[in-house]
Design an enzyme around this catalytic site. Structure first.
Site, PDB file in Angstrom:
ATOM      1  N   ASP A  30       0.860  -1.193   0.000  1.00 14.98           N
ATOM      2  CA  ASP A  30       0.000   0.000   0.000  1.00 14.98           C
ATOM      3  C   ASP A  30       0.897   1.244   0.000  1.00 14.98           C
ATOM      4  O   ASP A  30       1.911   1.310   0.698  1.00 14.98           O
ATOM      5  CB  ASP A  30      -0.901  -0.010   1.238  1.00 14.98           C
ATOM      6  N   ILE A  31       0.485   2.250  -0.770  1.00 14.84           N
ATOM      7  CA  ILE A  31       1.281   3.474  -0.900  1.00 14.84           C
ATOM      8  C   ILE A  31       1.237   4.320   0.372  1.00 14.84           C
ATOM      9  O   ILE A  31       2.114   5.146   0.610  1.00 14.84           O
ATOM     10  CB  ILE A  31       0.779   4.289  -2.129  1.00 14.84           C
ATOM     11  N   ASN A  87     -13.011  -3.155   2.577  1.00 10.44           N
ATOM     12  CA  ASN A  87     -13.973  -2.082   2.792  1.00 10.44           C
ATOM     13  C   ASN A  87     -14.955  -2.035   1.624  1.00 10.44           C
ATOM     14  O   ASN A  87     -14.556  -2.155   0.468  1.00 10.44           O
ATOM     15  CB  ASN A  87     -13.245  -0.739   2.899  1.00 10.44           C
ATOM     16  N   GLY A  93     -15.361   3.426   4.070  1.00  9.65           N
ATOM     17  CA  GLY A  93     -14.203   4.201   3.626  1.00  9.65           C
ATOM     18  C   GLY A  93     -13.567   3.700   2.352  1.00  9.65           C
ATOM     19  O   GLY A  93     -12.400   3.999   2.082  1.00  9.65           O
ATOM     20  N   GLN A  94     -14.315   2.932   1.543  1.00 11.68           N
ATOM     21  CA  GLN A  94     -13.729   2.468   0.284  1.00 11.68           C
ATOM     22  C   GLN A  94     -13.391   3.669  -0.589  1.00 11.68           C
ATOM     23  O   GLN A  94     -14.217   4.571  -0.768  1.00 11.68           O
ATOM     24  CB  GLN A  94     -14.702   1.540  -0.465  1.00 11.68           C
ATOM     25  N   SER A  95     -12.167   3.697  -1.108  1.00  8.83           N
ATOM     26  CA  SER A  95     -11.730   4.837  -1.909  1.00  8.83           C
ATOM     27  C   SER A  95     -11.226   4.433  -3.286  1.00  8.83           C
ATOM     28  O   SER A  95     -11.047   5.295  -4.154  1.00  8.83           O
ATOM     29  CB  SER A  95     -10.630   5.615  -1.172  1.00  8.83           C
ATOM     30  N   HIS A 100     -10.313  -4.992  -3.123  1.00 10.51           N
ATOM     31  CA  HIS A 100      -8.956  -5.245  -2.639  1.00 10.51           C
ATOM     32  C   HIS A 100      -9.037  -5.680  -1.185  1.00 10.51           C
ATOM     33  O   HIS A 100      -9.815  -5.149  -0.398  1.00 10.51           O
ATOM     34  CB  HIS A 100      -8.067  -4.005  -2.777  1.00 10.51           C
ATOM     35  N   LEU A 101      -8.203  -6.652  -0.858  1.00 10.90           N
ATOM     36  CA  LEU A 101      -8.121  -7.172   0.500  1.00 10.90           C
ATOM     37  C   LEU A 101      -6.883  -6.554   1.144  1.00 10.90           C
ATOM     38  O   LEU A 101      -5.760  -6.753   0.663  1.00 10.90           O
ATOM     39  CB  LEU A 101      -7.995  -8.697   0.435  1.00 10.90           C
ATOM     40  N   HIS A 102      -7.105  -5.777   2.202  1.00 11.24           N
ATOM     41  CA  HIS A 102      -5.975  -5.229   2.945  1.00 11.24           C
ATOM     42  C   HIS A 102      -5.400  -6.346   3.826  1.00 11.24           C
ATOM     43  O   HIS A 102      -6.154  -7.055   4.501  1.00 11.24           O
ATOM     44  CB  HIS A 102      -6.432  -4.108   3.889  1.00 11.24           C
TER      45      HIS A 102
HETATM   46  P1  AMP Z   1      -9.774   1.568   0.534  1.00  8.67           P
HETATM   47  O1  AMP Z   1      -9.802   2.905   1.246  1.00  8.67           O
HETATM   48  O2  AMP Z   1     -10.210   0.406   1.352  1.00  8.67           O
HETATM   49  O3  AMP Z   1     -10.509   1.651  -0.797  1.00  8.67           O
HETATM   50  O4  AMP Z   1      -8.255   1.285   0.228  1.00  8.67           O
HETATM   51  C1  AMP Z   1      -7.589   1.843  -0.866  1.00  8.67           C
HETATM   52  C2  AMP Z   1      -6.129   1.730  -0.578  1.00  8.67           C
HETATM   53  O5  AMP Z   1      -5.407   1.912  -1.773  1.00  8.67           O
HETATM   54  C3  AMP Z   1      -5.612   2.760   0.431  1.00  8.67           C
HETATM   55  O6  AMP Z   1      -5.048   2.091   1.559  1.00  8.67           O
HETATM   56  C4  AMP Z   1      -4.574   3.536  -0.378  1.00  8.67           C
HETATM   57  O7  AMP Z   1      -3.466   3.940   0.401  1.00  8.67           O
HETATM   58  C5  AMP Z   1      -4.205   2.534  -1.446  1.00  8.67           C
HETATM   59  N1  AMP Z   1      -3.669   3.099  -2.668  1.00  8.67           N
HETATM   60  C6  AMP Z   1      -4.173   4.144  -3.372  1.00  8.67           C
HETATM   61  N2  AMP Z   1      -3.403   4.386  -4.447  1.00  8.67           N
HETATM   62  C7  AMP Z   1      -2.384   3.489  -4.406  1.00  8.67           C
HETATM   63  C8  AMP Z   1      -1.250   3.241  -5.225  1.00  8.67           C
HETATM   64  N3  AMP Z   1      -0.996   3.958  -6.329  1.00  8.67           N
HETATM   65  N4  AMP Z   1      -0.400   2.237  -4.881  1.00  8.67           N
HETATM   66  C9  AMP Z   1      -0.636   1.497  -3.778  1.00  8.67           C
HETATM   67  N5  AMP Z   1      -1.696   1.683  -2.962  1.00  8.67           N
HETATM   68  C10 AMP Z   1      -2.549   2.666  -3.265  1.00  8.67           C
END
Ligand code: AMP
Ligand code: ZN
Length: 114
Positions: A30-31, A87, A93-95, A100-102
């Site tokens: 994760d970034i 999420n 808080g899905q963004s 994706h599985l954290h």
């Molecule tokens: P969520 O908020 O559950 O949708 O998680 C999205 C995740 O993607 C967040 O933890 C971000 O930090 C991660 N993310 C967003 N852009 C990137 C990227 N370019 N490379 C790696 N992780 C990313």
């Protein structure tokens, strides 16, 4: 889906920091890590949210968890413990709109989550 960030990673158009990959799933750091180990496991095929899963996706989701297991072993957090989180939609808080599985570990996790 051409505009989707994680689809671009799956196709190789954008290169994440990959920690695990097979034909169907990709795992990368994760970034913006929320723990010493914070890896995202994504299917290479686009699925927007957990709500969009079909019965036919069952094996693919199973593979995401098998990948999470392998990532945990590879990063040394399997025995100490780790959390897997997916999420779904705004309240969680899905963004990024590609499931994706954290995989989070390397520190003590709080419960309940915020
Ligand atoms: P969520 O908020 O559950 O949708 O998680 C999205 C995740 O993607 C967040 O933890 C971000 O930090 C991660 N993310 C967003 N852009 C990137 C990227 N370019 N490379 C790696 N992780 C990313
Ligand atoms: Zn996508």
């Amino acid at each position: 889906m051409p505009t989707c960030l994680f689809c671009k990673m799956a196709s190789g158009e954008i290169k994440p920091d990959i920690v695990y990959e097979n034909d169907r799933v990709l795992a990368f750091n994760d970034i913006n890590p929320q723990a010493p180990t914070h890896v995202l496991v994504v299917p290479k095929r686009h699925i927007t949210t957990l709500n969009d899963l079909q019965e036919s996706d069952a094996a693919l989701v199973g593979e995401m968890f098998l990948a999470a297991r392998d990532v945990a072993i590879q990063t040394g957090i399997a025995d100490s413990g780790y959390r897997t989180v997916m999420n779904c939609n705004a309240d969680a808080g899905q963004s990024v709109w590609h499931i994706h599985l954290h995989v989070l570990g390397g520190r003590r996790m709080n419960w309940p989550p915020g």
